[in-house]
Structures are given as C-alpha cells and as structure tokens.
Design an enzyme around this catalytic site. Structure first.
Site, short mmCIF file in Angstrom:
data_model
loop_
_atom_site.label_atom_id
_atom_site.label_comp_id
_atom_site.label_asym_id
_atom_site.label_seq_id
_atom_site.Cartn_x
_atom_site.Cartn_y
_atom_site.Cartn_z
N ASP A 29 -12.96 -17.57 -36.85
CA ASP A 29 -12.02 -16.88 -37.75
C ASP A 29 -12.27 -17.23 -39.20
O ASP A 29 -11.35 -17.21 -40.02
CB ASP A 29 -10.59 -17.30 -37.37
CG ASP A 29 -10.37 -18.82 -37.50
OD1 ASP A 29 -11.33 -19.57 -37.26
OD2 ASP A 29 -9.24 -19.23 -37.85
N THR A 34 -15.28 -18.46 -46.50
CA THR A 34 -15.93 -19.47 -45.65
C THR A 34 -17.19 -18.91 -44.99
O THR A 34 -18.22 -19.58 -44.93
CB THR A 34 -14.94 -19.97 -44.57
OG1 THR A 34 -13.78 -20.46 -45.24
CG2 THR A 34 -15.54 -21.09 -43.75
N ARG A 38 -21.14 -20.19 -45.07
CA ARG A 38 -21.96 -20.44 -43.87
C ARG A 38 -23.24 -19.61 -43.93
O ARG A 38 -24.33 -20.09 -43.61
CB ARG A 38 -21.19 -20.07 -42.60
CG ARG A 38 -19.87 -20.81 -42.43
CD ARG A 38 -20.00 -22.10 -41.65
NE ARG A 38 -18.68 -22.65 -41.38
CZ ARG A 38 -17.99 -23.45 -42.20
NH1 ARG A 38 -18.53 -23.82 -43.37
NH2 ARG A 38 -16.79 -23.90 -41.88
N LYS A 141 -3.30 -18.31 -34.95
CA LYS A 141 -3.58 -19.64 -35.51
C LYS A 141 -3.09 -19.74 -36.95
O LYS A 141 -3.17 -18.78 -37.71
CB LYS A 141 -5.09 -19.89 -35.47
CG LYS A 141 -5.50 -21.20 -36.18
CD LYS A 141 -7.00 -21.31 -36.35
CE LYS A 141 -7.32 -21.51 -37.82
NZ LYS A 141 -8.73 -21.87 -38.05
N GLU A 182 -1.71 -25.88 -35.94
CA GLU A 182 -2.85 -26.69 -36.39
C GLU A 182 -2.54 -27.49 -37.65
O GLU A 182 -2.65 -26.98 -38.76
CB GLU A 182 -4.07 -25.79 -36.65
CG GLU A 182 -5.29 -26.60 -37.12
CD GLU A 182 -6.54 -25.75 -37.35
OE1 GLU A 182 -6.49 -24.52 -37.17
OE2 GLU A 182 -7.56 -26.33 -37.73
N LYS A 224 -3.31 -27.84 -32.09
CA LYS A 224 -4.72 -28.01 -32.49
C LYS A 224 -4.78 -29.11 -33.55
O LYS A 224 -4.68 -28.84 -34.74
CB LYS A 224 -5.25 -26.69 -33.04
CG LYS A 224 -6.68 -26.76 -33.59
CD LYS A 224 -7.28 -25.38 -33.74
CE LYS A 224 -8.62 -25.45 -34.44
NZ LYS A 224 -9.40 -24.22 -34.30
N SER A 266 -12.94 -29.51 -34.79
CA SER A 266 -14.04 -30.46 -34.95
C SER A 266 -14.08 -31.06 -36.36
O SER A 266 -14.54 -32.19 -36.52
CB SER A 266 -15.39 -29.84 -34.57
OG SER A 266 -15.69 -28.71 -35.34
N GLY A 268 -15.77 -31.11 -39.08
CA GLY A 268 -16.92 -31.65 -39.82
C GLY A 268 -17.63 -32.76 -39.07
O GLY A 268 -18.61 -33.33 -39.57
N SER A 295 -11.14 -26.56 -29.62
CA SER A 295 -10.99 -25.28 -30.34
C SER A 295 -11.90 -25.41 -31.55
O SER A 295 -11.42 -25.46 -32.69
CB SER A 295 -9.53 -25.05 -30.74
OG SER A 295 -9.43 -23.87 -31.52
P1 13P Z 1 -13.80 -26.70 -37.14
O1 13P Z 1 -13.96 -27.01 -35.68
O2 13P Z 1 -15.07 -26.29 -37.81
O3 13P Z 1 -13.02 -27.73 -37.88
O4 13P Z 1 -12.93 -25.36 -37.20
C1 13P Z 1 -11.85 -25.22 -36.40
C2 13P Z 1 -10.84 -24.41 -37.11
O5 13P Z 1 -10.41 -23.41 -36.60
C3 13P Z 1 -10.36 -24.88 -38.41
O6 13P Z 1 -9.21 -24.20 -38.75
#
Ligand code: 13P
Length: 346
Positions: A29, A34, A38, A141, A182, A224, A266, A268, A295
């Site tokens: 997403d 962002t 990438r 999310k 999250e 999350k 994750s 980073g 996730s």
């Molecule tokens: P990362 O696993 O790259 O941190 O991204 C998860 C995410 O959805 C961040 O909002």
C-alpha cells in the site's frame, strides 16, 4: 438475519481469515511518494503504468495465496486492473487473498510537538470506507507513527495517535471493514531496547484504552505492532531471543486476548531478521492467546523489487523471490522456519 448481524459475521470471518494459521498479510500500500522512492532505488520511473505492472507482478504470483491471506492496497491500486483486465480486488480474491485498503492520509506534523506526528484522514472516512467496501475491500489499515528521541514521545503524541486510531477503527467496523490497528514505534535512533519496550508498552496501553472508549469490537480487529528492538544506531543490538522475549512480554501485558490476531510490520529490519524474530516468538514464547504473524511490506517485497528492476524478462525470478519470502514467513508464523535450511536453499 438482519443487516447488522450479517455485518458482524462477515467482520469476524474476515478477521479470522487474515490471521489464518501459517498465513500473513502482504503490505503493498505504498503511497505515491513511497513507491517513487522504492522505484528510484532500482532506476524505474514511477509512472501509473509501471506501478500497475509492478503490483500485477506481485499479485499474480502463483501460489502466493497459500502463504498470504490478504493484501493491503493503496487507493490507486484498488481501482487498477491486471494485464488481463481483471480489477485487482477481483484478481486477488481469485488467487485466494482478501483485498485491503490503506485509509489514512499520512503522518503530519503534530502542532506544538516538534519532531512528532499525528496521522490524518478521519474527515470523510465513513464515506470512503463505504466506497472501498463496494470496490471489494474487506479490511483497512491506518498507521500511527511514534518516534523515540530526546524528550519524545510526548503524552500529547501518544494520546492524539491513539484517539485517531480508535476513531478510525470504529468507522471501519461500522462500514464492514476489519481495521488493522497499526501503532508503529520507529526503530530510528540510538535508543536502547529497554526504551523501546517502555514506549511500546505505553503506546499499546493508550491504544487499547482508546479502542474501548470508542466501542470497537476487539474480536474484529488485527493489531499491527512494531517489534521491541534496539534503535538502529544503538551500540548494543539485542539478539533474536531477546527481541522475541521482550516483544511477547509487552504484548501479553497490553493486548487483550479477544483481539483476533497480531501481524507485525517489518519496519526496516532485514528480510531474514524479520523472519527470524517472528519465528522465535512462535517457536519459543508460547502458548499465546492470539496468532502472531506478519504484515510485512519491505521484508516481503525487497527481494522481488530488486530482482524485477522494471523489466518483464525478470518477472518469473521476481515472483519466485516474493514467493520464497512469503513461504519463509508463513513457516515463521508457526515457528517452523529453519535459517540453516534457507541458507542452503539460497
Ligand atoms: P514494513 O513492513 O516495510 O514496515 O511496512 C509495513 C507497513 O504496512 C507499514 O505501514
């Protein structure tokens, strides 16, 4: 059956399916800014066509649905179609994955709190959720960002973000979407793992109080969180077992067992460490009241992105890379990942 009872059944079924055994969520997403970042890292222009081609590559990976329960999309992607003209939400469903949608509009400067942000997007959210449901999304999310630094986080920042997360979650449930809640405590900085643990505990307590006040049904939510880890620039980097132990300890203290499941970001971490940490929690820290899964955004996509490089000839190899990481994390979600076997397979 009346409409609200049907809504409840669907929310429950969606939440359980998102955290089904051995499966996790693919975060794809990335906002326009962002994804541009990438793509820049692989020398690809962030055009609408390239973004579509990249997401098409990810979503048509054969067998992905065996390890990935759902995919978080960005507004643009939810409205796009694959190369054969199938709308992405339908394509995902056909491949056994639930379409989800990022509904926040980003972390913005928090007034009078230098260095801190509050996530925006509540205005008009009910209307957007209703439209996203019609377009096929079944979960959503919202990412709150908590930074650790000198004199931060502030109570103001924690309270503002917890409140926004809870208002978002309530609006989602009222519109048939399961909210992924999250609150990310960033790993940027030289803080210790102890400090990360303290801030994560503080944040989660505030979030669950706000969810309660806002009448959110916890059974229809997925948390999350970030893992409890050492700051990126901290001299002492905690090992895998310590991260697993501290993360699970905080979650047990703060997250009610009614919550459907916990799917980590994750944040980073390297691809392998993100897998190792999840695996250690599931292998060594049980029994737990909720499924613990992934996730991941970067830790799932990084290998695929750098293999793809925008060239269609690289598509099979890029899909193989995504499938591999998804399979490894699926194993970690049941504590059955083996780093030694992965190294030999590579
Ligand atoms: P990362 O696993 O790259 O941190 O991204 C998860 C995410 O959805 C961040 O909002």
């Amino acid at each position: 059956m009346n409409a609200s009872a049907k809504n409840t059944d669907e929310l429950r079924a969606t939440a359980l399916a998102m955290v089904a055994k051995g499966k996790g969520i693919l975060a794809a997403d990335e906002s326009s800014g962002t994804i541009e970042k990438r793509f820049k890292s692989i020398g690809v222009e962030s055009s609408e066509a390239n973004r579509r081609a990249y997401r098409d590559m990810l979503f048509t990976t054969r067998g992905l649905g065996q390890h990935v329960s759902g995919v978080i999309l960005y507004d643009e992607t939810l409205r796009q179609s694959g190369h054969d003209g199938t709308p992405f939400p339908e394509l995902l469903k056909r491949n056994g994955m639930i379409p989800g949608i990022k509904v926040d509009t980003g972390a913005k400067d928090l007034a009078l709190c230098p260095g801190e942000t509050v996530t925006e997007g509540l205005d008009g959210l009910a209307k957007r959720c209703a439209e996203y449901y019609k377009l096929g999304a079944r979960f959503a999310k919202w990412r709150a960002v908590i930074s650790i630094g000198r004199d931060i986080p502030s109570t103001t920042c924690i309270a503002a973000n917890a409140h926004a997360l809870a208002r978002y979650a309530a609006i989602c449930q009222a519109n048939g979407l399961v909210p992924i809640v999250e609150p990310e405590v960033l790993m940027d900085g030289d803080h210790t793992i102890e400090r990360c643990e303290e801030v994560t505990e503080w944040t989660l307590n505030a979030v669950y109080e706000a969810l309660y006040i806002n009448r959110v049904t916890l059974e229809h939510t997925v948390l999350k969180p970030s893992m409890v880890i050492s700051g990126k620039d901290c001299a002492r980097q905690a090992g895998i077992d310590e991260v697993a132990e501290r993360t699970v300890r905080v979650l047990k203290r703060c997250v009610p067992s009614a919550v459907a499941g916990i799917a980590f970001l994750s944040g980073g971490q390297s691809d392998e460490l993100a897998t190792e940490h999840l695996n250690a929690m599931n292998r060594d820290c049980g029994p737990l009241p909720w499924p613990l899964t992934f996730s991941y955004g970067r830790a799932l996509q990084h290998a695929a992105l750098t293999t793809w490089k925008g060239q269609s000839g690289n598509l099979p190899a890029a899909q193989a890379a995504l499938l591999h990481r998804s399979r490894m994390n699926g194993l970690a979600a049941t504590g059955q990942y083996r780093a030694d076997l992965e190294k030999r397979a590579a």
